[in-house]
Design an enzyme around this catalytic site. Sequence first.
Site, PDB file in Angstrom:
ATOM      1  N   HIS A 187     -16.389  23.494   0.093  1.00 30.05           N
ATOM      2  CA  HIS A 187     -16.040  24.921  -0.096  1.00 30.05           C
ATOM      3  C   HIS A 187     -17.250  25.617  -0.712  1.00 30.05           C
ATOM      4  CE1 HIS A 187     -12.899  28.111  -1.299  1.00 30.05           C
ATOM      5  NE2 HIS A 187     -14.105  28.616  -1.573  1.00 30.05           N
ATOM      6  N   HIS A 213     -19.775  29.336  -0.700  1.00 30.00           N
ATOM      7  CA  HIS A 213     -20.111  30.703  -0.287  1.00 30.00           C
ATOM      8  C   HIS A 213     -21.629  30.840  -0.235  1.00 30.00           C
ATOM      9  CE1 HIS A 213     -15.989  32.291  -0.896  1.00 30.00           C
ATOM     10  NE2 HIS A 213     -15.931  31.329  -1.804  1.00 30.00           N
ATOM     11  N   LYS A 242      -9.662  29.985   7.648  1.00 26.07           N
ATOM     12  CA  LYS A 242      -9.411  30.234   6.230  1.00 26.07           C
ATOM     13  C   LYS A 242      -8.358  31.322   6.080  1.00 26.07           C
ATOM     14  CE  LYS A 242     -10.023  30.330   1.742  1.00 26.07           C
ATOM     15  NZ  LYS A 242     -11.064  30.105   0.778  1.00 26.07           N
ATOM     16  N   HIS A 266      -6.474  29.889   0.502  1.00 34.36           N
ATOM     17  CA  HIS A 266      -6.625  30.439  -0.857  1.00 34.36           C
ATOM     18  C   HIS A 266      -5.207  30.627  -1.380  1.00 34.36           C
ATOM     19  CE1 HIS A 266      -8.704  32.851  -4.065  1.00 34.36           C
ATOM     20  NE2 HIS A 266      -7.428  33.147  -4.262  1.00 34.36           N
ATOM     21  N   HIS A 320      -9.637  24.992  -3.982  1.00 30.68           N
ATOM     22  CA  HIS A 320      -9.804  25.177  -5.431  1.00 30.68           C
ATOM     23  C   HIS A 320      -8.474  25.162  -6.192  1.00 30.68           C
ATOM     24  CE1 HIS A 320      -9.023  29.203  -3.993  1.00 30.68           C
ATOM     25  NE2 HIS A 320     -10.267  29.431  -3.664  1.00 30.68           N
ATOM     26  N   ASP A 351     -16.827  25.830  -4.548  1.00 29.22           N
ATOM     27  CA  ASP A 351     -16.558  27.270  -4.575  1.00 29.22           C
ATOM     28  C   ASP A 351     -17.711  28.003  -5.251  1.00 29.22           C
ATOM     29  OD1 ASP A 351     -15.270  29.627  -4.010  1.00 29.22           O
ATOM     30  OD2 ASP A 351     -13.797  29.453  -5.613  1.00 29.22           O
TER      31      ASP A 351
HETATM   32  O1  DOR Z   1     -14.172  33.319  -7.625  1.00 29.34           O
HETATM   33  C1  DOR Z   1     -14.156  33.477  -6.417  1.00 29.34           C
HETATM   34  N1  DOR Z   1     -15.202  33.993  -5.748  1.00 29.34           N
HETATM   35  N2  DOR Z   1     -13.041  33.138  -5.747  1.00 29.34           N
HETATM   36  C2  DOR Z   1     -12.890  33.403  -4.442  1.00 29.34           C
HETATM   37  O2  DOR Z   1     -11.866  33.093  -3.913  1.00 29.34           O
HETATM   38  C3  DOR Z   1     -13.953  34.135  -3.695  1.00 29.34           C
HETATM   39  C4  DOR Z   1     -15.249  33.981  -4.329  1.00 29.34           C
HETATM   40  C5  DOR Z   1     -16.275  34.953  -3.811  1.00 29.34           C
HETATM   41  O3  DOR Z   1     -16.407  35.097  -2.591  1.00 29.34           O
HETATM   42  O4  DOR Z   1     -16.988  35.562  -4.619  1.00 29.34           O
HETATM   43 ZN    ZN Z   2     -14.182  30.455  -2.450  1.00 28.00          ZN
END
Ligand code: DOR
Ligand code: ZN
Length: 341
Positions: free
Chosen positions: A13, A15, A94, A131, A169, A242
Amino acid sequence: MNKITLPTPDDWHLHLRDGDMLNRVAPLSSDFARAIIMPNLVPPVVNVDLAKAYRDRIINAGFANPLMTLYLTESTSIADIDAAIDWGHVHALKLYPAGATTNSASGVHNIDKVMPVLEHMAKRGLPLCVHGEVTDPEIDIFDRESVFIERILAPLRIRLPELKITMEHVTTKDGVDYVLSQDKNVGATITTHHLIIDRNDLLVGGVKPHFYCLPIVKRRLHRDALRKAATSGDHRFFLGTDSAPHSLDKKECECCAAGVFSSPNTMPWLAQVFDEEGKLENLEKFASLNGPAHYNLPVNEGIMTIERQDTPVIFPKSYGESDTLVTLFDPGQPLYWKVTL
Ligand code: DOR
Ligand code: ZN
């Protein structure tokens, strides 16, 4: 044990964002051979054409093996699912409940609307990453995960037990207990930071924006349930950092963005957590073996070595500059583990 060697880990997971931020952070996930890439860009990655272009940008930015996901919307079609499977680089869809987190406005309001697509995914063996938080304003933010399990996830599992689900998460004992109650088709990722900090770390003595993420960190008993699950070696739990970079101005401001950036120092911190729990031998299950098994992928062939150090290991406080200035997760305790190979 002062040293541990494991198959090269994956991040289930992650970003990576886009543009300058993507170029800044993609090389910082170099501890991981592969990563499941979150699709919550603006606009979101909702189809194969967008995923192909994004995958190319990620590889060009320096992360060689992105495992792509598509963002599920109420307009996702059966043809979108078939195209994703035909392409071969989409590993999950997702599900963001609309409004639950960063860039989730295009997410799902009503799960009934996506049932035909979910049924098709189940038939074709494509997993759903979830999520797991309700967005009902009446529900306390600390209860959003447990209420999601009760209202959405448990009924969905009963309707569609063949759909493989990753509960992303997981942050509560309720989440851990739910996953443990399911004997097939459910796994859960756990982040590095949810294994280390609790809501006191976030709130006592002043609000710490760099500990603010969604789902929000919970009370200590939940953190301890997560530690027990992660370090147990149980095949249903695996690493999803995450890691979610936001530039400093988006974190240290009146309305702080949710996200903890932990890609560069996750592996040493995990070694420290597993060592504290006396379970270092299970780190490879959590970081290298259980995830590939859940996603039906081979274990990586490379290896990583992490060694105990006599003096604290120091990471940079932040990386990048101006729009790409991101602060690294720092739980404020000395770290004694280092990736040496
Ligand atoms: O803390 C988070 N940041 N939780 C999420 O689900 C998305 C993520 C983000 O994209 O910044
Ligand atoms: Zn995330």
